[in-house]
Design an enzyme around this catalytic site. Structure first.
Site, PDB file in Angstrom:
ATOM      1  N   ARG A 197     145.941  -3.327  29.369  1.00 41.39           N
ATOM      2  CA  ARG A 197     146.182  -3.874  27.939  1.00 41.39           C
ATOM      3  C   ARG A 197     147.745  -4.230  27.903  1.00 41.39           C
ATOM      4  O   ARG A 197     147.974  -5.618  27.293  1.00 41.39           O
ATOM      5  CB  ARG A 197     145.501  -3.240  26.863  1.00 41.39           C
ATOM      6  CG  ARG A 197     145.782  -3.827  25.518  1.00 41.39           C
ATOM      7  CD  ARG A 197     144.928  -3.549  24.213  1.00 41.39           C
ATOM      8  NE  ARG A 197     144.245  -2.091  24.717  1.00 41.39           N
ATOM      9  CZ  ARG A 197     144.922  -0.866  24.166  1.00 41.39           C
ATOM     10  NH1 ARG A 197     146.224  -1.045  23.832  1.00 41.39           N
ATOM     11  NH2 ARG A 197     144.370   0.394  24.524  1.00 41.39           N
ATOM     12  N   TYR A 225     143.372 -27.866  12.972  1.00 37.56           N
ATOM     13  CA  TYR A 225     142.197 -27.430  13.747  1.00 37.56           C
ATOM     14  C   TYR A 225     141.239 -26.604  12.475  1.00 37.56           C
ATOM     15  O   TYR A 225     141.735 -25.698  11.783  1.00 37.56           O
ATOM     16  CB  TYR A 225     142.480 -26.551  14.857  1.00 37.56           C
ATOM     17  CG  TYR A 225     141.480 -25.968  15.580  1.00 37.56           C
ATOM     18  CD1 TYR A 225     140.555 -26.862  16.270  1.00 37.56           C
ATOM     19  CD2 TYR A 225     141.010 -24.624  15.526  1.00 37.56           C
ATOM     20  CE1 TYR A 225     139.434 -26.298  16.883  1.00 37.56           C
ATOM     21  CE2 TYR A 225     140.153 -24.248  16.248  1.00 37.56           C
ATOM     22  CZ  TYR A 225     139.023 -24.789  16.796  1.00 37.56           C
ATOM     23  OH  TYR A 225     138.091 -24.574  17.592  1.00 37.56           O
ATOM     24  N   ASP A 244     151.158 -25.723  16.903  1.00 36.82           N
ATOM     25  CA  ASP A 244     149.816 -25.835  17.837  1.00 36.82           C
ATOM     26  C   ASP A 244     150.127 -26.955  18.665  1.00 36.82           C
ATOM     27  O   ASP A 244     149.729 -28.192  18.016  1.00 36.82           O
ATOM     28  CB  ASP A 244     148.635 -25.799  16.831  1.00 36.82           C
ATOM     29  CG  ASP A 244     147.316 -25.530  17.768  1.00 36.82           C
ATOM     30  OD1 ASP A 244     147.496 -26.076  18.868  1.00 36.82           O
ATOM     31  OD2 ASP A 244     146.411 -25.265  17.139  1.00 36.82           O
ATOM     32  N   LYS A 295     141.412 -26.064  26.563  1.00 36.64           N
ATOM     33  CA  LYS A 295     141.515 -27.442  26.599  1.00 36.64           C
ATOM     34  C   LYS A 295     142.431 -28.044  27.862  1.00 36.64           C
ATOM     35  O   LYS A 295     141.721 -27.805  28.890  1.00 36.64           O
ATOM     36  CB  LYS A 295     142.133 -28.031  25.063  1.00 36.64           C
ATOM     37  CG  LYS A 295     141.749 -27.200  23.956  1.00 36.64           C
ATOM     38  CD  LYS A 295     140.349 -27.301  23.742  1.00 36.64           C
ATOM     39  CE  LYS A 295     139.537 -26.512  22.633  1.00 36.64           C
ATOM     40  NZ  LYS A 295     140.401 -26.285  21.461  1.00 36.64           N
TER      41      LYS A 295
HETATM   42  C1  LIG Z   1     140.605 -25.433  20.396  1.00 39.64           C
HETATM   43  C2  LIG Z   1     141.574 -25.308  19.468  1.00 39.64           C
HETATM   44  C3  LIG Z   1     142.043 -24.115  18.815  1.00 39.64           C
HETATM   45  C4  LIG Z   1     141.276 -22.891  19.199  1.00 39.64           C
HETATM   46  O1  LIG Z   1     141.353 -22.585  20.624  1.00 39.64           O
HETATM   47  P1  LIG Z   1     140.298 -21.590  21.222  1.00 39.64           P
HETATM   48  O2  LIG Z   1     140.920 -21.582  22.674  1.00 39.64           O
HETATM   49  O3  LIG Z   1     138.906 -22.262  21.134  1.00 39.64           O
HETATM   50  O4  LIG Z   1     140.213 -20.396  20.611  1.00 39.64           O
HETATM   51  C5  LIG Z   1     143.229 -24.194  18.305  1.00 39.64           C
HETATM   52  N1  LIG Z   1     143.952 -25.341  17.813  1.00 39.64           N
HETATM   53  C6  LIG Z   1     143.489 -26.449  18.500  1.00 39.64           C
HETATM   54  C7  LIG Z   1     144.396 -27.887  18.129  1.00 39.64           C
HETATM   55  C8  LIG Z   1     142.471 -26.743  19.085  1.00 39.64           C
HETATM   56  O5  LIG Z   1     141.938 -27.898  19.650  1.00 39.64           O
END
Ligand SMILES: *Cc1c(COP(=O)(O)O)cnc(C)c1O
Length: 385
Positions: free
Chosen positions: A46, A98, A170, A195
């Site tokens: 961890r 998001y 982000d 993504k």
């Molecule tokens: C998908 C997404 C998230 C969340 O990510 P996960 O891997 O699904 O937890 C956060 N911010 C954006 C812009 C996203 O497209």
């Protein structure tokens, strides 16, 4: 070394024992202690694991950061970044962020005394007016989700820094191949590695990176204490996916640009949101701060067309959540990614019921255009109301 080469070769030798060109998957939770009482770099997984340490080093290099972190999801990376804040603090958030980020703030952090306000970050004056003594962080998405608003990351970071406020970006929609927020002055960059990093719709993961030792200490503590760490098999998939990040994105951006051209000339489309269009209000800023407008496109379907028939008629383009993958994905924010927003929040964020978001994949462009064309034709005038 250029970015594309770094993606393929990595930031260091992936295997110092046998010179394997792929980093080994260390499936171990614990490590034998060589000497009584001595603390080693790897003691319990961890806290640290060699497979994760390799990815985290690579992430740091890709983001232009001193410290990189790999989590089990993008949401955990965001939670760890917000957890650097304290009860009583406030975070200002891009208004069409998001959906999960707002749900996390509402459903979790609010109970711990962290408040937030959604604001239009493309308007610096609005941001300046929103700053108050409780504000301790700004959370940006640029381009934002799903309306692809552009925020001037450099200007926001500068305004925040003057007041001792940190900026978290982000960067999921562009990835560090197209945009490097830390170089623009941001303090923490997070990515949903689910993504573009993975790129193949087969792993949920997230990353964070920073140059600040204090923030890194807190994010590292979150990993050590709360866990939420990326696991070795998932990391193997991510390292594999990252090798093709630049070629995938080049092709996705090319396809997105051509899809936009097609949509511009189709009577079924009322409006297109794409930062690569000169009429987009953030066009110039995006051009300055990123390498390209990316491969996400949003648009409004004309009310004379039936949105359900349009979605159900698509043959190759896949209706579904997520983005940044090799397959072209399409989704309806009002019932999908932003279903957790209250109707009031959706209205404030400009998410109408005829808004559609598309993530361009790497398929043959003609197939994609043909698919959109036939689905649009089928959905003309099918509205019952
Ligand atoms: C998908 C997404 C998230 C969340 O990510 P996960 O891997 O699904 O937890 C956060 N911010 C954006 C812009 C996203 O497209």
């Amino acid at each position: 070394m250029h970015f594309q080469t770094l993606l393929v070769h990595g930031h260091e030798k992936p295997d110092k024992t046998y010179n394997a060109v792929i980093p080994p998957i260390y499936l171990t939770t614990t490590y034998r202690s060589e000497k009584f009482g001595k603390r080693e770099r790897f003691g319990y997984s961890r806290g640290n694991n060699p497979t994760r340490a390799y990815l985290e080093g690579l992430i740091a290099e890709l983001e232009g950061a001193k410290h990189g972190f790999a989590f089990s999801s993008g949401m955990t990376a965001i939670a760890a970044s917000l957890a650097v804040l304290k009860s009583g603090d406030q975070v200002l958030v891009t208004k069409n962020v998001y959906g999960g980020t707002v749900a996390l703030l509402d459903g979790f952090f609010k109970d711990f005394g962290l408040s937030y306000e959604l604001i239009d970050m493309s308007d610096l004056n609005q941001l300046e007016r929103a700053f108050n003594e409780k504000t301790k962080a700004v959370l940006i998405e640029s381009p934002s989700n799903p309306l692809l608003d552009i925020t001037d990351i450099e200007a926001v970071s500068r305004a925040a820094k003057k007041r001792g406020i940190i900026t978290i970006v982000d960067n999921t929609f562009l990835s560090p191949y197209l945009q490097r927020p830390l170089e623009l002055g941001a303090d923490i960059v997070v990515e949903s590695a689910t993504k573009f990093f993975s790129g193949h719709s087969d792993v949920i993961a997230g990353t964070a990176a920073t140059n600040d030792d204090g923030l890194a200490g807190k994010i590292g503590a979150y990993q050590r204490l709360a866990g939420g760490i990326a696991q070795p098999f998932d990391i193997y998939l991510l390292v594999r996916g990252l090798k093709t990040l630049s070629v995938r994105i080049d092709r996705q951006v090319e396809n997105a640009g051509k899809i936009v051209e097609f949509l511009q000339n189709n009577p079924g489309i009322d409006k297109i949101y794409y930062p690569g269009l000169a009429e987009h209000p953030g066009y110039a800023i995006n051009q300055r701060q990123s390498k390209s407008p990316g491969s996400m496109v949003s648009f409004l379907l004309n009310p004379a067309y039936n949105i359900a028939v349009f979605f159900d008629s698509l043959r190759y383009i896949t209706p579904g959540a997520s983005l940044g993958s090799v397959e072209t994905l399409i989704q309806h924010p009002a019932t999908g990614s932003h279903a957790t927003f209250s109707p009031e929040q959706r209205k404030q964020a400009g998410i109408t019921d005829n808004l559609i978001r598309l993530s361009a994949g790497i398929e043959n462009l003609n197939d994609l255009i043909e698919d959109l064309e036939q689905a649009l034709k089928k959905s003309i005038g099918k509205n019952s109301d």
